[in-house]
Scaffold this motif. Sequence first.
Motif, PDB file in Angstrom:
ATOM      1  N   TYR A 111       0.823  -1.212   0.000  1.00 42.17           N
ATOM      2  CA  TYR A 111       0.000   0.000   0.000  1.00 42.17           C
ATOM      3  C   TYR A 111       0.858   1.264   0.000  1.00 42.17           C
ATOM      4  O   TYR A 111       0.527   2.258  -0.652  1.00 42.17           O
ATOM      5  CB  TYR A 111      -0.916   0.000   1.226  1.00 42.17           C
ATOM      6  CG  TYR A 111      -1.886   1.154   1.275  1.00 42.17           C
ATOM      7  CD1 TYR A 111      -3.045   1.140   0.510  1.00 42.17           C
ATOM      8  CD2 TYR A 111      -1.639   2.255   2.096  1.00 42.17           C
ATOM      9  CE1 TYR A 111      -3.930   2.201   0.547  1.00 42.17           C
ATOM     10  CE2 TYR A 111      -2.517   3.320   2.145  1.00 42.17           C
ATOM     11  CZ  TYR A 111      -3.667   3.300   1.359  1.00 42.17           C
ATOM     12  OH  TYR A 111      -4.543   4.350   1.400  1.00 42.17           O
ATOM     13  N   GLU A 137       4.076   0.087   5.520  1.00 41.32           N
ATOM     14  CA  GLU A 137       2.622  -0.005   5.549  1.00 41.32           C
ATOM     15  C   GLU A 137       2.030   0.780   6.730  1.00 41.32           C
ATOM     16  O   GLU A 137       2.719   1.116   7.687  1.00 41.32           O
ATOM     17  CB  GLU A 137       2.196  -1.468   5.603  1.00 41.32           C
ATOM     18  CG  GLU A 137       2.734  -2.304   4.447  1.00 41.32           C
ATOM     19  CD  GLU A 137       2.364  -1.732   3.088  1.00 41.32           C
ATOM     20  OE1 GLU A 137       1.252  -1.983   2.615  1.00 41.32           O
ATOM     21  OE2 GLU A 137       3.203  -1.035   2.481  1.00 41.32           O
ATOM     22  N   LEU A 141      -2.684  -1.181  10.619  1.00 39.68           N
ATOM     23  CA  LEU A 141      -3.421  -1.863   9.547  1.00 39.68           C
ATOM     24  C   LEU A 141      -2.457  -2.752   8.770  1.00 39.68           C
ATOM     25  O   LEU A 141      -2.254  -3.907   9.091  1.00 39.68           O
ATOM     26  CB  LEU A 141      -4.110  -0.835   8.633  1.00 39.68           C
ATOM     27  CG  LEU A 141      -5.301  -0.079   9.238  1.00 39.68           C
ATOM     28  CD1 LEU A 141      -5.795   0.998   8.291  1.00 39.68           C
ATOM     29  CD2 LEU A 141      -6.431  -1.054   9.555  1.00 39.68           C
ATOM     30  N   GLY A 142      -1.840  -2.190   7.733  1.00 43.11           N
ATOM     31  CA  GLY A 142      -0.895  -2.971   6.939  1.00 43.11           C
ATOM     32  C   GLY A 142       0.300  -3.459   7.722  1.00 43.11           C
ATOM     33  O   GLY A 142       0.895  -4.487   7.383  1.00 43.11           O
ATOM     34  N   ALA A 179      -6.675  -4.163   5.247  1.00 39.90           N
ATOM     35  CA  ALA A 179      -5.337  -4.103   4.650  1.00 39.90           C
ATOM     36  C   ALA A 179      -5.174  -5.203   3.597  1.00 39.90           C
ATOM     37  O   ALA A 179      -4.196  -5.935   3.597  1.00 39.90           O
ATOM     38  CB  ALA A 179      -4.262  -4.224   5.732  1.00 39.90           C
ATOM     39  N   SER A 182      -1.941  -4.791   1.392  1.00 38.52           N
ATOM     40  CA  SER A 182      -0.725  -5.229   2.077  1.00 38.52           C
ATOM     41  C   SER A 182      -0.663  -6.750   2.132  1.00 38.52           C
ATOM     42  O   SER A 182       0.393  -7.357   1.907  1.00 38.52           O
ATOM     43  CB  SER A 182      -0.672  -4.657   3.499  1.00 38.52           C
ATOM     44  OG  SER A 182      -0.722  -3.247   3.488  1.00 38.52           O
TER      45      SER A 182
END
Length: 208
Positions: A111, A137, A141-142, A179, A182
């Motif tokens: 991402y 990331e 999240l990622g 995500a 990712s």
Amino acid sequence: MVLTLAVVTGVSAISLGFVFEWTKIPIEQAQQEKQLRAIRSVAGIYDNNPLEESYSLHKSGSQSRRRYRRRYRGGKPEHQNEVVNTLKLYPVRKGKQPPKFAIRSVSSKGYSGDIQLMVGVDSLGIVEGIEVLAHRETPGLGSKIKDKSFIKQFIGKSLGSFDFRVKQDGGDVDAISGATISSRAFGEAVREACQAFKDQKDEESLDP
């Protein structure tokens, strides 16, 4: 004033050069130790020198069965696109056991940028361990690609037993909530490592 400026500039340049040379070796040693720690983490202990025996496989871009070709031993890619398109293989040997590999794989589809992994693959092509070397990331999240709960679904898997795509794309990977990009990039990097291992083993079997 010109003379003073010249003296100051000259002294600064010499000082920077001295500091660079003084820190160059310690920095290289620290980088090598970091690589060795990652190799041990994903492929276990060894009695050879994986760094000295390492070599790179570069994506050929062709449609032939051999998707990778051996590019260089011990060298470094010159450009960023070569970094993304190159996988580094570190042979891991212990006694008379079949060799394993720690493979540095990169996906450019994260991402926020590249996701770099070290993937441990045994002599049968089964994933033994994964360590995230670098990523950018989104925190919370990622960045969860580093969580053991996410990584463990890849352990013990191989190309023949697991589809490294996320379930949204028809694969077997449970994507991280919020995500998916990712997760997709992570799976791609692992799959590329396994594919590179398989292709180089196939190539070795064809060598006279």
